[in-house]
Design an enzyme around this catalytic site. Structure first.
Site, PDB file in Angstrom:
ATOM      1  CG  ASP A 193      -4.937 -10.237   3.192  1.00  0.00           C
ATOM      2  OD1 ASP A 193      -4.652 -10.965   2.218  1.00  0.00           O
ATOM      3  OD2 ASP A 193      -4.713  -9.008   3.203  1.00  0.00           O
TER       4      ASP A 193
ATOM      5  CG  HIS B 115      -6.400  -5.520   1.689  1.00  0.00           C
ATOM      6  ND1 HIS B 115      -6.032  -6.562   2.521  1.00  0.00           N
ATOM      7  CD2 HIS B 115      -7.448  -4.909   2.283  1.00  0.00           C
ATOM      8  CE1 HIS B 115      -6.842  -6.580   3.568  1.00  0.00           C
ATOM      9  NE2 HIS B 115      -7.705  -5.599   3.453  1.00  0.00           N
TER      10      HIS B 115
ATOM     11  CG  HIS C  74      -1.928  -1.093   1.230  1.00  0.00           C
ATOM     12  ND1 HIS C  74      -2.752  -1.358   0.164  1.00  0.00           N
ATOM     13  CD2 HIS C  74      -2.211  -2.030   2.181  1.00  0.00           C
ATOM     14  CE1 HIS C  74      -3.508  -2.407   0.452  1.00  0.00           C
ATOM     15  NE2 HIS C  74      -3.187  -2.841   1.661  1.00  0.00           N
TER      16      HIS C  74
ATOM     17  CG  ASP D  95      -2.608  -8.649   0.729  1.00  0.00           C
ATOM     18  OD1 ASP D  95      -1.898  -8.969   1.684  1.00  0.00           O
ATOM     19  OD2 ASP D  95      -3.617  -7.919   0.840  1.00  0.00           O
TER      20      ASP D  95
END
Length: 348
Positions: free
Chosen positions: A275, A197, A158, A195
């Site tokens: 995740d 995200h 991120h 991931d």
């Protein structure tokens, strides 16, 4: 070289990479698995205010040692990324902003960090992150030499050159790739980001760079909801909340097939967040532990069949069970001869 050309951004970046100490020779007796006890974050229990398990990295290694698949002496310890290393991607102003505890608190999503003196924040939060950045950067060199490398940490996808967020303070993936361009004499890199995200940080950093191909398979209904960065994904695979293992793995097979046809990389950076695991409160997907092991196996097999060096990063994962799932997946990679570790695993 004229002074003006020596000071242009690309020359400065190149010179910083060439003067870095993060690439060092690793003896053959070591396994290309990178970890330091400094990775783990523990500070007065404040780390427990974020759902991320900040002792996950050490627990992964302890599982691997206890399984008999890894000798502790064979683990590679990275160096800490220096300010000069970080300036390869980050601006001076962004790095200076991390001298404010309130800024770091916002990035790691733990408001009380804002009240802690910055010298302690640097030592207890940012130093562990900088060690992990060093690990991600070194992993590319090891992967080029050995065919694969795993940084038991990193994957701060991120964070971009100018912005941190989502527990990501430094852009280790972007840094890793820029170091590889200069030091490993490669010009084509594929990021496979699995991931849960969206990897908006590296997407912003390589927005207009045709040397980097990004395959991002993510849940579109969760953080970061970065619609601008989505424009820069070469291959977008959206997996909605509730997606089950069978459907996920089918989509992954199709995605890897397409990626292999579209781009011929010289290095793969695999962001292997856990995740996506069933029950993860942030990922909201329903992938079983065996499904995660199969996912990792598919990506490593994709790299092996094409003879492409692969770097794996552990990235996100917000349940205590994540560490065991990652360790079990690494055992599976070893059993399938996709990686070679120091010993045969004990039966567990």
């Amino acid at each position: 070289m004229s002074s003006s050309s020596a000071n242009d951004p690309e020359s400065l970046r190149r010179n910083r990479v060439l003067s870095s100490k993060l690439y060092f020779d690793v003896p053959p007796s070591k396994v290309p698995l990178i970890y330091s006890e400094s990775y783990d974050i523990a500070f007065l229990g404040i780390e427990k205010l974020h759902p991320f398990d900040s002792s996950k990295w050490g627990r992964i290694c302890r599982f691997l040692v206890s399984f008999g698949i890894l000798d502790k002496k064979c683990i590679v310890e990275p160096l800490e990324a220096s300010k000069n290393d970080l300036l390869v991607v980050h601006s001076e102003s962004y790095l200076n902003s991390l001298k404010e505890s309130s800024k770091v608190a916002m990035i790691v999503e733990v408001p009380p960090v804002a009240l802690i003196p910055n010298c302690l924040v640097q030592q207890k939060v940012l130093f562990p992150f900088r060690k992990q950045v060093g690990g991600t950067i070194l992993a590319a060199k090891l992967a080029k030499e050995r065919g694969w490398a795993i940084n038991v940490g990193g994957g701060f996808h991120h964070c971009s050159a100018e912005n941190g967020g989502g527990f990501c303070a430094y852009a280790d993936i972007s840094l890793c790739i820029h170091f590889a361009f200069v030091r490993l004499n490669i010009s084509r890199v594929m990021i496979i980001d699995l991931d849960a995200h969206q990897g908006n940080g590296h997407e912003m950093d390589f927005a207009h760079d045709n040397q980097v191909y990004i395959l991002d398979m993510y849940n579109p209904g969760i953080y970061p909801l970065d619609y601008e960065a989505r424009n820069y994904i070469n291959q977008k695979v959206e997996v909605k909340s509730g997606t089950i293992t069978e459907d996920y793995l089918r989509k992954l097979d199709e995605a890897l097939e397409v990626a292999g046809q579209r781009f011929n990389p010289e290095l793969i950076v695999y962001n292997a967040g856990t995740d996506i695991l069933e029950g993860d409160p942030l990922g909201r997907l329903e992938i079983s532990p065996d499904g995660i092991a199969l996912r990792d196996e598919k990506v490593f097999r994709f790299a092996r069949e094409k003879n492409i060096p692969i770097v794996m990063l552990t990235s996100g994962g917000y349940m205590k069970s994540s560490a065991r799932v990652i360790a079990d997946s690494i055992v599976n990679l070893s059993k399938k001869c996709l990686i070679e570790t120091s010993g045969a695993p004990k039966s567990t």
